[in-house]
Write a protein that holds these residues in place. Structure first.
Motif, PDB file in Angstrom:
ATOM      1  N   ILE A   1       0.850  -1.183   0.000  1.00 33.92           N
ATOM      2  CA  ILE A   1       0.000   0.000   0.000  1.00 33.92           C
ATOM      3  C   ILE A   1       0.889   1.237   0.000  1.00 33.92           C
ATOM      4  O   ILE A   1       1.798   1.355   0.830  1.00 33.92           O
ATOM      5  N   ASP A   2       0.648   2.135  -0.921  1.00 36.31           N
ATOM      6  CA  ASP A   2       1.359   3.416  -0.965  1.00 36.31           C
ATOM      7  C   ASP A   2       0.361   4.541  -0.746  1.00 36.31           C
ATOM      8  O   ASP A   2      -0.729   4.536  -1.331  1.00 36.31           O
ATOM      9  N   PHE A   3       0.738   5.477   0.094  1.00 42.31           N
ATOM     10  CA  PHE A   3      -0.106   6.646   0.338  1.00 42.31           C
ATOM     11  C   PHE A   3       0.633   7.864  -0.197  1.00 42.31           C
ATOM     12  O   PHE A   3       1.764   8.132   0.201  1.00 42.31           O
ATOM     13  N   ALA A   4       0.034   8.581  -1.124  1.00 39.86           N
ATOM     14  CA  ALA A   4       0.717   9.715  -1.754  1.00 39.86           C
ATOM     15  C   ALA A   4      -0.238  10.883  -1.901  1.00 39.86           C
ATOM     16  O   ALA A   4      -1.431  10.709  -2.139  1.00 39.86           O
ATOM     17  N   CYS A   5       0.308  12.081  -1.761  1.00 36.21           N
ATOM     18  CA  CYS A   5      -0.481  13.306  -1.884  1.00 36.21           C
ATOM     19  C   CYS A   5       0.405  14.383  -2.498  1.00 36.21           C
ATOM     20  O   CYS A   5       1.538  14.588  -2.061  1.00 36.21           O
ATOM     21  N   ALA A   6      -0.095  15.050  -3.527  1.00 35.32           N
ATOM     22  CA  ALA A   6       0.660  16.110  -4.188  1.00 35.32           C
ATOM     23  C   ALA A   6       0.353  17.443  -3.521  1.00 35.32           C
ATOM     24  O   ALA A   6      -0.740  17.989  -3.691  1.00 35.32           O
TER      25      ALA A   6
ATOM     26  N   VAL B   1       5.918  13.809   2.637  1.00 37.01           N
ATOM     27  CA  VAL B   1       6.592  12.611   3.126  1.00 37.01           C
ATOM     28  C   VAL B   1       5.580  11.817   3.934  1.00 37.01           C
ATOM     29  O   VAL B   1       5.041  12.318   4.927  1.00 37.01           O
ATOM     30  N   SER B   2       5.295  10.598   3.499  1.00 38.62           N
ATOM     31  CA  SER B   2       4.264   9.786   4.147  1.00 38.62           C
ATOM     32  C   SER B   2       4.833   8.432   4.538  1.00 38.62           C
ATOM     33  O   SER B   2       5.638   7.849   3.810  1.00 38.62           O
TER      34      SER B   2
ATOM     35  N   ARG C   1       6.458   1.388   5.007  1.00 38.65           N
ATOM     36  CA  ARG C   1       7.105   1.938   3.814  1.00 38.65           C
ATOM     37  C   ARG C   1       7.052   3.455   3.862  1.00 38.65           C
ATOM     38  O   ARG C   1       6.076   4.043   4.341  1.00 38.65           O
ATOM     39  N   LEU C   2       8.121   4.061   3.358  1.00 39.35           N
ATOM     40  CA  LEU C   2       8.198   5.515   3.250  1.00 39.35           C
ATOM     41  C   LEU C   2       7.895   5.908   1.809  1.00 39.35           C
ATOM     42  O   LEU C   2       8.428   5.326   0.869  1.00 39.35           O
ATOM     43  N   THR C   3       7.036   6.908   1.630  1.00 35.29           N
ATOM     44  CA  THR C   3       6.711   7.426   0.305  1.00 35.29           C
ATOM     45  C   THR C   3       6.975   8.923   0.274  1.00 35.29           C
ATOM     46  O   THR C   3       6.541   9.637   1.181  1.00 35.29           O
ATOM     47  N   THR C   4       7.690   9.386  -0.726  1.00 36.36           N
ATOM     48  CA  THR C   4       7.938  10.818  -0.880  1.00 36.36           C
ATOM     49  C   THR C   4       7.342  11.293  -2.201  1.00 36.36           C
ATOM     50  O   THR C   4       7.422  10.602  -3.214  1.00 36.36           O
ATOM     51  N   VAL C   5       6.732  12.458  -2.166  1.00 33.08           N
ATOM     52  CA  VAL C   5       6.213  13.109  -3.369  1.00 33.08           C
ATOM     53  C   VAL C   5       6.910  14.458  -3.457  1.00 33.08           C
ATOM     54  O   VAL C   5       6.701  15.326  -2.602  1.00 33.08           O
TER      55      VAL C   5
END
Length: 441
Positions: free
Chosen positions: A384-389, A395-396, A405-409
Motif C-alpha cells: 500500500i502506498d499513500f501519496a499526496c501532491a 513525506v508519508s 514503507r516511506l513514500t515521498t512526493v
C-alpha cells in the motif's frame, strides 16, 4: 488518462469469449463492488456545488447524486513496463478530479502479458475526510484474506503517565517550563504564517511555487518489529522514531549533495504535521455511525533536528521536541485561526494556506494501516502506498501487515534523485536498531 471504453454490463456476453476479456470483466465486477461500498458514505456519493448558484467563490455544500461507473473508473491494460507505470502514477498525482461528479475516481493498471502486477489507484479529495476517518473507508471496501473484517490499529489518545514524586524545586521548574512551552506554542500558532521561512536547502526552493510536476518514490518495506525494538529501548513512540529517521535522511541527503546548510545545527527545516482534533464524543459517534465522514484535524509545525550528530542523539532531540509539541496549545490556536480565516472568505483562506505551507519544507504524515494482509477488488494486496501532491514536499509513512514503507512526493525540478532519501531513511533505522540492541543487552 484514457477513459474506459469497455463496458462490462453492456457487452458481458462478448467479454466472456477470451481469457483477457474474462479477466477484465471479473476486475470490473470487483471494482463495481468497491463503488457500491463507497456509495454507502454520503460524501462519496455527493458532488460539491455553490450554495448560491453561479457564485463559485462563495460557500459550497454537498449535493447527493449517483456514482457512474463509466465516469469514475478508468483502465490501463496496456502498461508495457515499470517505467511506464511510474509515469502513469505521476500523471495521477497532478491530474485534477472532475468537479461535476463526486470527488473521487479509480484507475486500474495492468499489462496484457502479465509482466506488470495489477495496480489499483483510488484518488479522492481531502475535502471528503481526514486521515483518521479515511481508515473507516478502507475497512469497508476491503476485507481480510479469510473474508473477515479488516484488522486495524485503532487511533486513540495516549494517557498521561503518573509522575514520580518530586521536590518543590523540581515542581517549580516544571511549572516554569510548562509556561514557556505554552508561550512558544502560542507564538508559533499565531505568527508561523507571518514569520520567517525555512532555510533554502536542496529540498526547498524560494519562492515556493507550484510547477505542476510531481515525482513519487517509495522505500523497500521495513519490519515494524525493528521500530518497536527502538521504541522500547529508548522509551518513545513509533512516531518519534519515524520523525527522527526522516530528519536523519534529509541530513544525509544534504551532505551527499554538498548543501551549504549541512554542518549548521541551526538550519531550519520544519515539517507540517496533521494533528487530529477529534473529541472523545466524536470518537464514540464514529463507532455508532460508520458512514459519516468529517474533517477534524489541523496542522502543527515541528522543527526537525538537523546538523551532524549520531542517530541516537537525533532521536533524543526529536523526543524532546515532540513531547513539547504535545503540551503546546499550538493545535488549538491554529484550529481557531482556521475557523476565523474561513469566515473571512476564500481569498483570505487561500492566502493564509499558502503563507503557512510555503514557509515549511515538507508535510509529514504517519498512517497506521491494516495489521494483516487484505483483499481489495478480489485481489490480495501486496503493498500500500499513500501519496499526496502538495505545494511542498510530501513525506508519508504507512504500515501494512507488519511492515512499513516511506513514500515521498517531490518536485523533480527541485529535489534531485529523491529515491536516495528513502535509502537514507532505511540507513537511519538500521543505525537506531543497532543502538537499541546495545541498550537492550
Amino acid at each position: 488518462m484514457c477513459v474506459c471504453k469497455y463496458r462490462l454490463f453492456r457487452n458481458r456476453a462478448r467479454a466472456l469469449r477470451s481469457p483477457q476479456k474474462r479477466s477484465n470483466a471479473q476486475t470490473d465486477e470487483h471494482v463495481q463492488g468497491i463503488l457500491n461500498k463507497l456509495a454507502k458514505f454520503p460524501r462519496f456519493r455527493s458532488k460539491v456545488e455553490p450554495v448560491v448558484a453561479g457564485k463559485v467563490s462563495g460557500r459550497l455544500h454537498w449535493v447527493p447524486t449517483e456514482i457512474d461507473f463509466n465516469r469514475h473508473v478508468t483502465r490501463r491494460d496496456d502498461v508495457k513496463s515499470k517505467e511506464e507505470l511510474e509515469t502513469i502514477k505521476k500523471e495521477l498525482l497532478v491530474k485534477p478530479l472532475q468537479t461535476d461528479v463526486p470527488l473521487f475516481d479509480v484507475c486500474v493498471m495492468s499489462s496484457k502479458n502479465g509482466s506488470i502486477k495489477p495496480v489499483l489507484a483510488i484518488r479522492f479529495s481531502h475535502g471528503i475526510t481526514d486521515g483518521v476517518h479515511a481508515v473507516k473507508v478502507l475497512e469497508h471496501i476491503a476485507c481480510g484474506l479469510d473474508g473477515e473484517p479488516v484488522k486495524m490499529v485503532y487511533w486513540k489518545r495516549s494517557k498521561k503517565k503518573c509522575e514520580v514524586e518530586k521536590n518543590v524545586f523540581s515542581m517549580i521548574l516544571d511549572i516554569l517550563y510548562a509556561i514557556w512551552v505554552f508561550m512558544v506554542g502560542f507564538c508559533r500558532g499565531v505568527f508561523t504564517a507571518l514569520g520567517p521561512a525555512d532555510s533554502k536547502t536542496v529540498i526547498r526552493d524560494e519562492p515556493v511555487k507550484w510547477s505542476g510536476k510531481r515525482e513519487i518514490t517509495t522505500s523497500t518495506p521495513v519490519p515494524l518489529e525493528e521500530l518497536k525494538a527502538v521504541r522500547t529501548a529508548f522509551k518513545c513512540t513509533i512516531n518519534d522514531v519515524v520523525v527522527s529517521c526522516i530528519a536523519g535522511a534529509v541530513q544525509r541527503y544534504m551532505e551527499a549533495r554538498e548543501c551549504t546548510f549541512t554542518k549548521k545545527p541551526s538550519t531550519k527545516v520544519r515539517a507540517i504535521i496533521p494533528f487530529a482534533t477529534i473529541p472523545k464524543k466524536e470518537m464514540e459517534n464514529m463507532k455508532k455511525d460508520p458512514y459519516t465522514l468529517t474533517n477534524m484535524f489541523t496542522f502543527v509545525s515541528l522543527r526537525l533536528s538537523m546538523g551532524p550528530c549520531s542517530a541516537t542523539e537525533r532521536l533524543k532531540r526529536t523526543i524532546k521536541k515532540t513531547s513539547d509539541l504535545k503540551r503546546s496549545p499550538e493545535a488549538a490556536i491554529v484550529t481557531f485561526l482556521n475557523g476565523l480565516a474561513g469566515k473571512l472568505g476564500p481569498k483570505v483562506q487561500k492566502q493564509t494556506c499558502y503563507d503557512y505551507m510555503s514557509r515549511h519544507s515538507m508535510v509529514l504524515t504517519n498512517v497506521p494501516g491494516p495489521i494483516e494482509r487484505v483483499r481489495l477488488a478480489g485481489i490480495e494486496v501486496e503493498t500500500i502506498d499513500f501519496a499526496c501532491a502538495n505545494l511542498i514536499n510530501q513525506v508519508s509513512v504507512v504500515s501494512y501487515a507488519g511492515e512499513m514503507r516511506l513514500t515521498t512526493v517531490t518536485d523533480p525540478g527541485v529535489v534531485k534523485d529523491a529515491h536516495t532519501i528513502a535509502e537514507y531513511f532505511l540507513k537511519e533505522i538500521k543505525s537506531l536498531k543497532i543502538a537499541a540492541d546495545k541498550v537492550s543487552s
